[in-house]
Design an enzyme around this catalytic site. Structure first.
Site, PDB file in Angstrom:
ATOM      1  CB  CYS A  90      -0.920   0.028   1.218  1.00 29.45           C
ATOM      2  SG  CYS A  90      -1.884  -1.460   1.464  1.00 29.45           S
ATOM      3  CG  HIS A 357      -6.215   1.867  -0.567  1.00 26.73           C
ATOM      4  ND1 HIS A 357      -5.021   2.389  -1.022  1.00 26.73           N
ATOM      5  CD2 HIS A 357      -5.871   0.996   0.431  1.00 26.73           C
ATOM      6  CE1 HIS A 357      -4.023   1.867  -0.345  1.00 26.73           C
ATOM      7  NE2 HIS A 357      -4.513   1.021   0.541  1.00 26.73           N
ATOM      8  CB  CYS A 387      -1.608   0.930   7.736  1.00 28.72           C
ATOM      9  SG  CYS A 387      -3.173   0.747   6.847  1.00 28.72           S
TER      10      CYS A 387
END
EC number: 2.3.1.174
Length: 401
Positions: A90, A357, A387
């Site tokens: 991510c 996302h 995160c």
């Protein structure tokens, strides 16, 4: 040490899963913001770009074999310009920006394009090879997100919780109630809806044109994931993703999305040589590791480490872009940092719960949005943090020039 400046930042709209951008290959999608940077900065000698650093979390399909290089070539950059792809899941594109800044500050480069791409809609199914003749143990894995080809030793050591399960773990460990998660998600949707109504994101989005078999091309110029009609009552009706009585739902989690973003980063010399406008200075960045089962809490220690490293305080941050992988983990982080649940500095235009996302692109989106917010509000510092799956966190600070 030299300075690293952000001189331009642009992104595609973020598409819904199987939505408007699903027809676009990841390498083509990644090329779009790079091509936009080229068009928007005609004074630059693009053959002098030192590197393209692109983030991508999957790399199992059309984004394989160094999608950063493929996107750079497809965008029209000269073949002399090198490119690489980084994978910190991510945090990939935020890591790419941090890597670019370090190279420029060290004097090893003067001009770098950093960003990332993810097409989760086009993530393939994959199957490993048989270990013997006529094997029947092969398993088909969905590469959209999460674990695949799990190492049994790693599973025994740390577990292999799914991303929603890690959010449920955080909610339970830090006492984050369902009602608070839903309120956070609702606020994200409302802030994004307000920003879209004002045309706020238009300045950071390059439209994507998709040819059709018949008729005129379709132009995607708006983020598809936001749901302006979201209500607290509607969120309360959703069942838990991990377990029926769980607090993590599809409504208080980020989406599965498609998108790309790119940032042009320059040294003092490049800014002067190409008559560029330095918009922000990249101050510092850092990463941390924590237990994988509570990976969503990692921004909290990452932010604390970074603020100490930069000799700054949280009170000095005018904008805080905290990636909303899940409302549970975002709230656990903000509360640990001493921030109110509704702090106006945190994701003032909404976050990933509303906007989506696309893993490898989200970090560059945070920086792009934070930069524009600083310029609009007249603020000085912006903090971006995320995160990262398998227990990591990343954070970066920029200063408006």
């Amino acid at each position: 040490m030299k300075h690293a400046y952000i001189v331009d930042a642009i992104r595609t709209p973020f598409g819904r899963y199987a939505g408007g951008l699903a027809a676009v290959r990841a390498d083509d999608l990644g090329a779009i913001p790079i091509a936009a940077l080229i068009e928007r900065n005609p004074s630059v000698n693009w053959a002098q770009v030192d590197d393209v650093i692109y983030g991508c979390a999957n790399q199992a399909g059309e984004d394989n074999r160094n999608v950063g290089r493929m996107s750079a070539l497809l965008a029209g950059l000269p073949v002399e310009v090198p490119a690489t792809t980084v994978n910190r899941l991510c945090g990939s594109s935020l890591d790419a920006i941090a890597m670019a800044a370090r190279a420029i500050k060290a004097g090893e480069a003067h001009l770098i394009i950093a960003g990332g791409v993810e097409s989760m809609s086009r993530a393939p199914y994959v199957m490993g090879k048989s270990e013997g003749a006529f094997g029947r143990t092969q398993k088909i894995e969905d590469t959209t997100m999460g674990w695949r080809f799990i190492n049994p030793k790693l599973k025994a050591m740390y577990g292999v919780d799914t991303m929603p399960q890690t959010a449920e773990n955080v909610a339970e460990q830090f006492g984050i109630q369902r009602e608070d998660q839903d309120q956070f998600a609702y606020t994200s949707q409302q802030r994004t809806a307000a920003a879209q109504a004002k045309g706020y994101f238009a300045k950071e989005i390059v439209p994507v044109t998709i040819p059709q078999r018949k008729g005129e091309p379709v132009v995607i110029d708006t983020d598809e994931h936001p749901r302006a009609s979201t209500t607290l009552e509607g969120l309360a009706k959703l069942k838990g993703v991990v377990k029926p009585e769980g607090s993590v739902t599809a409504g208080n989690a980020s989406g599965i999305n498609d998108g790309a973003a790119a940032v042009l980063i320059a040294s003092d010399e490049a800014v002067a040589q190409y008559q560029l406008k330095a918009r922000a200075k990249i101050i510092a960045s850092t990463t941390v590791g924590i237990e994988p089962r509570i990976m969503g809490f990692a921004p909290a220690p990452a932010i604390k480490k970074l603020l100490k490293q930069a000799n700054l305080t949280l009170d000095q941050m005018d904008v805080i872009e905290l990636n909303e992988a899940f409302a549970a983990q975002a709230l656990a982080c903000t509360r640990d940092l001493g921030l109110a649940d509704d702090d106006a500095r945190v994701n003032p235009n909404g976050g990933a719960i509303a906007l989506g996302h696309p893993l490898g692109a989200s970090g560059a989106r945070l920086v792009t949005t934070a930069l524009n917010q600083l310029e609009q509000s007249g603020g000085k510092y912006a903090l971006c943090s995320m995160c990262i799956g398998v227990g990591q966190g990343i954070a970066l600070i920029i200063e408006r020039v």
